[in-house]
Design a protein around this motif. Structure first.
Motif, mmCIF file in Angstrom:
data_model
loop_
_atom_site.group_PDB
_atom_site.id
_atom_site.type_symbol
_atom_site.label_atom_id
_atom_site.label_comp_id
_atom_site.label_asym_id
_atom_site.label_seq_id
_atom_site.Cartn_x
_atom_site.Cartn_y
_atom_site.Cartn_z
ATOM 1 N N UNK A 58 -60.961 72.333 35.558
ATOM 2 C CA UNK A 58 -59.706 72.270 36.318
ATOM 3 C C UNK A 58 -59.633 71.114 37.300
ATOM 4 N N UNK A 59 -60.721 70.356 37.468
ATOM 5 C CA UNK A 59 -60.654 69.243 38.417
ATOM 6 C C UNK A 59 -59.930 68.054 37.796
ATOM 7 N N UNK A 60 -59.308 67.208 38.623
ATOM 8 C CA UNK A 60 -58.589 66.053 38.089
ATOM 9 C C UNK A 60 -59.559 65.019 37.521
ATOM 10 N N UNK A 61 -59.114 64.333 36.503
ATOM 11 C CA UNK A 61 -59.932 63.300 35.865
ATOM 12 C C UNK A 61 -59.252 61.951 36.016
ATOM 13 N N UNK A 62 -60.080 60.924 36.127
ATOM 14 C CA UNK A 62 -59.599 59.554 36.256
ATOM 15 C C UNK A 62 -60.404 58.688 35.306
ATOM 16 N N UNK A 63 -59.731 57.959 34.445
ATOM 17 C CA UNK A 63 -60.384 57.045 33.509
ATOM 18 C C UNK A 63 -59.997 55.628 33.923
ATOM 19 N N UNK A 65 -56.230 64.798 29.619
ATOM 20 C CA UNK A 65 -55.063 64.834 30.506
ATOM 21 C C UNK A 65 -55.402 64.154 31.830
ATOM 22 N N UNK A 66 -56.047 63.015 31.714
ATOM 23 C CA UNK A 66 -56.523 62.268 32.880
ATOM 24 C C UNK A 66 -55.537 61.180 33.274
ATOM 25 N N UNK A 67 -55.617 60.791 34.519
ATOM 26 C CA UNK A 67 -54.870 59.609 34.953
ATOM 27 C C UNK A 67 -55.621 58.399 34.406
ATOM 28 N N UNK A 68 -54.889 57.442 33.885
ATOM 29 C CA UNK A 68 -55.473 56.247 33.277
ATOM 30 C C UNK A 68 -55.148 55.061 34.160
#
Length: 83
Positions: free
Chosen positions: A30-35, A56-59
């Protein structure tokens, strides 16, 4: 044909789970992901795009910085994502 016009698959044709990243396990968290990438290697960009979609990460692309990031633009981007 690959995206560059050569025969054979590109990294975009590969699925994120074939890269050695536990994408399904990460996507279930459930934690946010950043690529983040620097735009210097098309194959890495393709993998990062696929991972961001799968997770479903911010790119974020810090264009022109394949090995180092520019503190001026990237710091504010990263700070805004963290807050």
């Amino acid at each position: 044909m690959g995206r560059t016009g050569t025969a054979g698959p590109t990294s975009r044709d590969q699925r994120p789970w074939l890269t050695g990243v536990p994408a399904a396990e990460l996507a279930a968290t459930t934690f946010p992901k950043l690529v983040v990438t620097g735009g210097g290697t098309p194959g890495f960009e393709d993998v990062a795009d696929a991972l961001a979609e799968q997770l479903s990460a911010k790119r974020v692309l810090f264009d022109g910085s394949p090995q180092r990031y520019s503190a001026s633009g990237s710091r504010s981007t990263l700070n805004s994502w963290l807050t």
